[in-house]
Design a protein around this motif. Structure first.
Motif, short mmCIF file in Angstrom:
data_model
loop_
_atom_site.label_atom_id
_atom_site.label_comp_id
_atom_site.label_asym_id
_atom_site.label_seq_id
_atom_site.Cartn_x
_atom_site.Cartn_y
_atom_site.Cartn_z
N GLY A 147 0.84 -1.19 0.00
CA GLY A 147 0.00 0.00 0.00
C GLY A 147 0.87 1.23 0.00
N PHE A 148 0.22 2.39 0.03
CA PHE A 148 0.97 3.63 0.09
C PHE A 148 1.39 3.90 1.52
N VAL A 149 2.62 4.34 1.68
CA VAL A 149 3.14 4.67 3.00
C VAL A 149 3.63 6.11 2.93
N GLY A 150 3.40 6.85 3.99
CA GLY A 150 3.93 8.22 4.04
C GLY A 150 3.05 9.20 3.31
N ARG A 151 3.47 10.47 3.39
CA ARG A 151 2.64 11.54 2.85
C ARG A 151 3.50 12.46 2.01
N GLY A 152 2.88 13.01 0.99
CA GLY A 152 3.55 14.02 0.18
C GLY A 152 4.81 13.51 -0.47
N LYS A 153 5.90 14.21 -0.20
CA LYS A 153 7.17 13.88 -0.82
C LYS A 153 7.67 12.52 -0.38
N ASN A 154 7.28 12.10 0.83
CA ASN A 154 7.79 10.83 1.35
C ASN A 154 6.87 9.66 1.01
N ARG A 155 5.85 9.92 0.22
CA ARG A 155 4.92 8.84 -0.12
C ARG A 155 5.64 7.80 -0.98
N ARG A 156 5.43 6.55 -0.65
CA ARG A 156 6.03 5.48 -1.42
C ARG A 156 5.15 4.24 -1.32
#
Lengths: 629, 233
Positions: B146-155
């Protein structure tokens, strides 16, 4: 307290409570909002309560710990009625004097009075203070009348009359919607969508299960209108939600409040419990067929959750990310059911519109924007705090009359309206009124009502960079334009502030900003380029100075400035030397001091410490010119 | 019983199936709308924003993604106006600057008319289109990533960064990833990234056709165009 089974019982309760309070001769209203609590208003309250008990005045003097009064800068503040006496910067040691002199004898204490920084005059009463004088406090004034933790106070002050009116006269949803539509109330959270139309659409949406949500996920830097309302008068918001629920046919509501507002969470929770206890929430409210209940949902600290769809995802327990709103939330909202989501301030406006009628509300404001708006006035001005003005007041009146103008005799340069996604307006545009449409035309927006005033010491490129940095951190990262677009804009602006900018990058920046605002998924992305677009529009010369001359006109951008000590002004007192945390300043006592440019971190401490104004900020290229000659 | 609605896409009057998206309808009728995160049998999230179109409501045009927009009676859609082309080009430019090392992205850049990249290349491995996350969740019901993190740190990542047991290693995520097709000339080295644009010949055919029509270009094969995937199915 027993449950109320009819509107008549509520009126009886109100009457009884009013009679109980007949003996009260004096009211001491101390602000217990977050701002004043930070300046120790709790101990002031304790000290005054102890003093009143000592003098045996508990029955006659009513000590009311209220919500925010708005003038947080002067906190802790208090108002004593009768007389409308206003004291600021009160400390617990003043308790004896306040009770003995003012409460018992009615004498004023000179040193606690507010001094107007513009005229230097002492103000005796609250109404004399220019900060309050120019305002039109319809909602905020109710804040200082009630203790937010007491439903009795709210009932005595005339609360829940709008609800009884609706239930008693059995006003149909159509009538209420018509009333709201005629009042021309527009959403106070930022979008400015007509509330009446939103309710209408939600009312017409198919489905039995509907929801109302109060959006108190306020995250704009420097703005706290919602916090102040929810922690100062939660029952007002609750009553607004009840009226909304009754209109659209919802049985369940949520207050989505951010967890960083502990007092707002606590007060809204208490309010809901008290209302349930009295039977104002729950099944068959006041004996009618209307059933409604409210839950508090706490936000996890994401700015993007102020966006309606992300907020709903968060309430559902999912990751707070927005989704495409091609089908509006009034049809497909929380749990895919029709949902009416309004801002705290919008809900707070509803009861008075129902009680006083739409024409009363519509009598204030401009053609497109009616009523009053609460603004959080901050920045480089003399008076900061929460102000409520009628829509249509020109910006310069807010900044100069209420705000008192710039501090330290500087010139005001711009104002940023509407939080991080609002725009910066220059002084030449200060004749524009606070109006949804007119500000949007000028590239800014009313937004949630944050108003940051900047003076000549602020670099507009740096301001744009600050807001982009904030939005980059807060972007959820779901869609390309917001995630990559803001990132690239920040990259370009960082290049400019660090002296690597090229002129053609400005066009790219503008094009990119337009792309992001057109294509982003949610409101955050769509409005994110506003600070860039407006600063480019009104302060292009500053960008050009950074690029062409490698110079920051305001002396803010660290890569483009150097600190130096003026040999003519330096007396060698050594204050800067002791103040410098980086050890960059050297010099013997009474000899001229020197800054080592390699060690200097440009923090500006020395400059603020120096009493002789000897520390100068010069641009990098000026230094090189000096050394080459 | 299937219900139909009448929509106008680029001036063509189309009898579209009610409940389908504008993008699906357009592809069905041979109108080319570039897209990346849309995959025919997965839900649409509107992340890449490449499939933007102009939706004219009451004379005012609104830019919106066609994958999340369902057809409605009387809808007027323009998929290929100057404004849309410009916005799409800027978006594709952002994508190709982020991940030049994928043929799919390079092909999309060519399709959207990117002639130069004005940002420094970054050479990332993922553009967060979310294809893998959705195929794992919706087709295999595995939810292994799934997606982890937010904004620039999303991965995209496994839960807590460890491959869970319910990942069946079916490799559907790898199959569907636009980053797994290396450019024809082989991987581009760090610091030497460039905009390929060699498949532009494909576009020459497209430009002679009525604007925006689908010419079954080879580019679509590269980025997993809905038309190709639909036929394969």
């Amino acid at each position: 307290m027993p449950k109320l089974n009819s509107a008549r019982e509520l009126e009886h309760l109100r009457e009884r409570l009013r009679q109980q309070r007949q003996d009260i001769t004096t009211t001491v209203m101390v602000c217990g909002g977050t701002g004043c609590q930070a300046s120790n208003s709790r101990s002031v309250v304790d000290a005054i309560r102890a003093e009143l008990t000592r003098q045996g005045l508990e029955q006659k003097v009513w000590l009311c710990v209220t919500g925010c009064h708005g003038f947080c800068e002067q906190g802790p503040v208090m108002v004593i009625e009768p007389g409308n006496i206003f004291y600021c910067h009160v400390s617990p040691e003043d308790a004896f004097e306040i009770v003995y002199q003012t409460v018992m004898k009615g004498e004023l204490i000179e040193r606690l009075l507010y001094t107007d920084p513009v005229s230097g005059k002492k103000c005796r009463t609250e109404t004399e203070i220019p900060f309050y004088e120019a305002q039109d406090r319809q909602i905020l004034s109710q804040n200082r009348m009630v203790d937010p933790c007491s439903i009795e106070d709210y009932i005595v002050a005339g609360g829940y009359t709008a609800l009884t009116r609706v239930l008693n006269h059995n006003l149909t949803p159509d009538r209420i919607i018509k009333e709201i539509e005629e009042s021309r109330l527009r959403g106070r959270g930022g979008g400015g969508f007509p509330t009446g139309r939103k309710w209408q659409e939600c009312c017409e949406a198919p489905g039995d299960e509907k929801y109302v949500i109060c959006n108190a996920d306020e995250g704009d830097p420097g703005a706290y209108m919602d916090r102040c309302l929810l922690e100062g008068n939660p029952h007002l918001v609750l009553e607004g939600m009840m009226l909304g629920a009754r209109t659209i046919g919802a049985r369940k509501g949520y207050i989505y409040v951010r967890n960083e507002y502990p007092l707002a969470v606590k007060h809204s929770r208490t309010a809901v419990e008290q209302a349930r206890e009295l039977g104002l929430l729950g099944n068959n409210i006041l004996g009618s067929s209307f059933s409604f209940d409210v839950d508090i949902a706490r936000g996890g600290g994401a700015f993007v959750c102020g966006e309606s769809t992300a907020l709903m995802a968060s309430v559902e327990g999912k990751v707070g990310e927005p989704r495409a709103k091609d089908v509006h939330t009034v049809v497909d909202g929380l749990y895919h059911k029709p949902t009416t989501l309004n801002n705290v301030e919008t809900w707070a406006n509803i009861p008075s519109i129902i009680s006083n009628g739409s024409s009363w509300f519509a009598s204030k404001g401009t053609k497109g924007s009616k009523g009053t708006k609460i603004l959080a006035l901050t920045g480089r001005i003399k008076n900061t705090g929460l102000v409520e003005v009628a829509m249509g007041m020109p910006i310069h009146e807010v900044v100069f009359n209420i705000g008192g103008g710039a501090v330290d005799g500087k010139l005001i340069k711009a104002v940023q309206i509407g939080g991080p996604s609002g725009g910066c307006l220059p002084v030449e545009k200060f004749n524009l009124p606070i109006d949804f449409d007119i500000l949007a035309e000028a590239g800014s927006m009313v937004g949630s009502g944050g108003m940051v005033v900047m003076d000549e010491g602020s670099c507009m490129v740096d301001v744009a960079k600050y807001f982009l940095k904030f939005l980059q951190d807060e972007s959820c990262g779901k869609c390309v334009p917001c995630r990559l677009g803001i990132d690239r804009m920040l990259e370009i602006i960082t290049d400019i502030t660090e002296g690597r900018g090229k002129l053609e990058q400005l066009d790219l920046l503008e094009e990119l900003a337009e792309t992001v605002s057109e294509t982003a998924l949610c409101g955050l992305g769509k409005t994110a380029p506003n600070p860039v677009l407006t600063t480019l529009r009104y302060f292009r010369q500053e960008y050009e100075a950074h690029i062409n001359e490698r110079r920051c006109p305001s002396g803010v951008c660290k890569a483009l400035i150097t600190y130096r000590i003026d040999p003519d002004k330096c007396t060698g007192c050594g204050v800067c030397l002791r103040g410098c945390v980086h050890g960059a300043i050297t010099g013997e006592k009474n000899q001229q001091h020197v800054i080592d440019v390699h060690l200097c971190q440009k923090c500006g401490i020395c400059r603020s410490e120096c009493k002789f104004d000897a520390i100068q900020v010069v641009s990098e290229n000026e230094v090189s010119r000096c050394s080459s000659t | 019983m299937q219900q139909y609605v009448n929509v106008t896409i680029d001036g063509a009057k189309i009898h579209a199936i009610k409940g389908t998206s504008v993008l699906d309808t357009a592809i069905e009728y041979g109108i080319c709308i570039p897209h990346l995160c849309h995959v025919p049998f997965l839900s649409d999230i509107g992340a890449c924003r490449l499939c933007i179109v102009e939706n004219v409501v009451n004379g005012r045009s609104k830019v919106t993604t066609s994958c999340t927009l369902n057809v409605e009676e009387g809808m007027v859609i323009w998929t290929n106006t100057d404004k849309i082309r410009k916005l799409r080009r800027n978006l594709a430019e952002l994508l190709v600057a982020q991940a030049p090392n994928s043929r799919a992205i390079q092909d999309i850049a060519v399709r959207c008319g990117v002639k130069e990249v004005r940002y420094p290349f970054r050479n990332e491995d993922c553009v967060l289109c979310g294809r893998c996350v959705r195929v794992c969740e919706e087709i295999w019901q595995a939810r292994a990533k799934g997606f982890v993190g937010r904004g620039k740190n999303r991965r995209v990542d496994y839960v807590f960064g460890v491959r869970p047991d319910f990942c069946k290693q079916c490799e559907a995520c790898i199959q569907i990833c636009p980053m797994t097709i290396p450019p024809c000339d082989g991987p581009i080295k760090d610091g030497e990234e460039y905009l390929c644009g060699k498949c532009e010949a494909q576009l020459m055919i497209a430009e002679e056709m009525p604007l925006g029509s689908c010419s079954w270009c080879k580019l679509g094969e590269g980025f997993g165009c809905g038309r190709y995937v639909g036929v394969l199915r």
